[in-house]
Design a protein around this motif. Structure first.
Motif, short mmCIF file in Angstrom:
data_model
loop_
_atom_site.label_atom_id
_atom_site.label_comp_id
_atom_site.label_asym_id
_atom_site.label_seq_id
_atom_site.Cartn_x
_atom_site.Cartn_y
_atom_site.Cartn_z
N ALA A 104 0.94 -0.96 0.12
CA ALA A 104 0.06 -0.26 0.29
C ALA A 104 0.84 1.75 -0.05
O ALA A 104 -0.28 2.69 -0.94
CB ALA A 104 -1.09 0.54 1.16
N VAL A 105 2.02 0.73 0.77
CA VAL A 105 3.09 2.44 0.77
C VAL A 105 3.53 2.23 -0.83
O VAL A 105 3.26 3.73 -0.89
CB VAL A 105 4.53 2.28 1.31
N CYS A 106 4.16 1.59 -1.40
CA CYS A 106 4.58 1.52 -2.69
C CYS A 106 4.01 2.14 -3.50
O CYS A 106 3.87 3.12 -4.49
CB CYS A 106 4.90 -0.12 -3.21
N ARG A 107 2.22 1.80 -3.22
CA ARG A 107 1.08 2.22 -4.47
C ARG A 107 1.07 3.72 -3.99
O ARG A 107 0.58 4.32 -4.95
CB ARG A 107 -0.39 1.31 -4.20
N LYS A 108 0.81 3.64 -2.54
CA LYS A 108 0.11 5.39 -2.48
C LYS A 108 1.06 6.38 -3.46
O LYS A 108 0.83 7.81 -3.68
CB LYS A 108 -0.27 5.08 -1.15
N VAL A 109 2.29 6.27 -3.03
CA VAL A 109 3.78 6.94 -2.76
C VAL A 109 4.00 7.50 -4.68
O VAL A 109 3.87 8.48 -4.84
CB VAL A 109 5.00 6.13 -2.19
N PHE A 110 3.74 5.94 -5.26
CA PHE A 110 3.51 6.27 -6.77
C PHE A 110 2.49 6.94 -7.21
O PHE A 110 2.85 7.53 -8.60
CB PHE A 110 3.88 4.39 -6.90
N HIS A 111 1.43 6.87 -6.66
CA HIS A 111 0.41 6.95 -7.61
C HIS A 111 0.72 9.00 -7.16
O HIS A 111 0.21 9.67 -7.18
CB HIS A 111 -0.79 6.98 -6.34
N SER A 112 1.19 9.51 -5.74
CA SER A 112 0.92 10.67 -5.05
C SER A 112 1.34 10.92 -6.62
O SER A 112 1.99 12.48 -6.82
CB SER A 112 1.23 10.42 -4.14
N GLY A 113 2.99 10.84 -6.67
CA GLY A 113 3.74 11.10 -7.35
C GLY A 113 3.59 11.14 -8.99
O GLY A 113 3.96 12.31 -9.45
N ILE A 114 2.61 10.54 -9.15
CA ILE A 114 1.70 10.70 -10.79
C ILE A 114 1.01 11.55 -10.48
O ILE A 114 0.71 12.47 -11.62
CB ILE A 114 1.12 9.23 -10.85
N GLN A 115 0.39 11.72 -9.67
CA GLN A 115 -0.96 12.77 -9.38
C GLN A 115 -0.03 14.19 -9.72
O GLN A 115 -0.70 14.29 -10.55
CB GLN A 115 -1.63 12.30 -8.19
N ALA A 116 0.71 14.31 -8.95
CA ALA A 116 1.44 15.90 -9.05
C ALA A 116 1.98 15.79 -10.49
O ALA A 116 2.24 17.27 -10.93
CB ALA A 116 3.21 15.62 -8.09
N LEU A 117 2.58 14.91 -10.81
CA LEU A 117 2.89 15.79 -12.65
C LEU A 117 1.94 16.06 -13.70
O LEU A 117 1.95 16.45 -13.82
CB LEU A 117 4.00 13.75 -13.58
N ARG A 118 0.43 15.09 -13.46
CA ARG A 118 -0.26 15.13 -13.96
C ARG A 118 -1.05 16.95 -13.15
O ARG A 118 -0.74 17.45 -14.44
CB ARG A 118 -1.68 14.28 -13.47
N ASP A 119 -0.61 17.26 -12.43
CA ASP A 119 -1.15 18.57 -11.50
C ASP A 119 0.16 19.36 -12.42
O ASP A 119 -0.51 20.66 -12.97
CB ASP A 119 -0.87 18.26 -10.43
N SER A 120 0.85 19.22 -12.07
CA SER A 120 2.05 19.84 -12.71
C SER A 120 1.95 20.92 -14.76
O SER A 120 1.71 21.46 -14.66
CB SER A 120 3.47 19.48 -12.37
N LEU A 121 1.79 19.44 -14.86
CA LEU A 121 1.83 19.81 -16.36
C LEU A 121 0.20 20.47 -16.84
O LEU A 121 0.34 21.42 -17.48
CB LEU A 121 1.13 18.50 -16.92
N SER A 122 -0.44 20.27 -16.24
CA SER A 122 -1.81 21.42 -16.31
C SER A 122 -1.43 22.91 -16.12
O SER A 122 -2.12 24.18 -16.40
CB SER A 122 -3.43 20.64 -15.05
#
Length: 290
Positions: A104-122
């Motif tokens: 769960a730690v791996c999934r949440k940390v990776f998803h958080s990073g992916i979301q930061a990239l999506r948000d930053s692109l926007s």
């Protein structure tokens, strides 16, 4: 006011301190106090500029308010508020729970990073990136500033710029930054990396460089912050670092991706020269490999 390096230890009773001091506060300080008492969770996620705007006060008044209740500054207030309203595990990563499995730690940390990239692109403005490319290409020298958790990002930018043939130097010591910034001129471009945009040292260095005539480019998180007053170009990221965590996590991923885009755009803008220098530096570095 410091936000990225060596923050004071949080106090356990920030809200109680505010309530106790409220009757003796000035009108402006009382307005700030009222807002903090009513919106502590929101304040944890704000920059000092945003809180000043919300309370119709100056940034200096916010700092004086913090010091009036025995805190060192705005970041000390945010950390202290977070300690009162946030579960301790969220200082590690705000999406985690204490009983999370490793999976769960791996999934949440990776998803958080992916979301930061999506948000930053926007929120990353391609026109602002193109303007930053023009400023850097027109400069005789590029100065790169970063403090604390932004320092290794600044070092990475320096390496990337050298690889494509730019005359760049990185400064991560605040005293040397101040000296360097004061010696800038119109033929110098300054690139500052600061997630919060409120770190005293990098704000001061960027201001000195701007006042000396340098063109300034800032990579910082989306939202208003003091450093933007001294930036010719702002490249935004969007990561939730300022809410609870005292050390950068997802912001680094977003910053590195913005830097990748900037370096790629710089290389493409002078394609022949950049590719030739990349080949030369690759050959030079080949002696370092077995």
């Amino acid at each position: 006011m410091r936000t990225d390096v060596n923050p004071a230890s949080p106090v356990e009773n920030a809200l109680t301190r505010i309530r106790a001091a409220l009757p003796q506060m000035s009108r402006i300080a009382g307005r700030i106090a009222g807002y903090v008492l009513e919106n502590p969770a929101e304040v944890v996620g704000m920059s000092i500029t945003e809180l000043a705007d919300a309370t119709e006060a100056s940034e200096g008044s916010v700092i004086n308010f913090c010091r009036g209740i025995g805190l060192s500054g705005f970041q000390h207030l945010k950390l202290s508020l977070a300690q009162e309203i946030v579960q301790p595990v969220q200082f590690i990563h705000e999406d985690l729970s204490r009983d999370d499995t490793t999976e769960a730690v791996c999934r949440k940390v990776f998803h958080s990073g992916i979301q930061a990239l999506r948000d930053s692109l926007s929120v990353l403005d391609p026109q602002a990136l193109a303007a930053a490319v023009d400023i850097i290409r027109s400069a005789k020298r590029v100065e790169i500033y970063g403090i604390g958790s932004s320092a290794p990002i600044a070092e990475d930018v320096h390496y990337r710029m050298l690889r494509i043939g730019l005359d760049a130097r990185v400064v991560t010591d605040s005293h040397i930054q101040a000296i360097s910034a004061s010696r800038c001129g119109p033929d110098v471009a300054v690139l500052t990396i600061s997630h919060s945009g409120s770190t005293n040292e990098t704000v001061a260095s960027t201001r000195l460089a701007h006042e000396a005539g340098a063109k300034t480019v800032v990579i910082t998180n989306f939202g208003r912050s003091p450093i933007q007053a001294f930036a010719d170009i702002v490249l935004f990221t969007m990561a939730r670092e300022t809410r609870f965590r005292t050390e950068a996590m997802t912001s680094r991923i977003a910053q590195l991706c913005v830097i990748d885009a900037l370096i790629a755009a710089l290389a493409l803008a002078d394609y022949e020269r950049s590719t030739e220098i990349l080949k030369q530096t690759f050959d030079v570095l080949s002696i370092k490999r077995f």
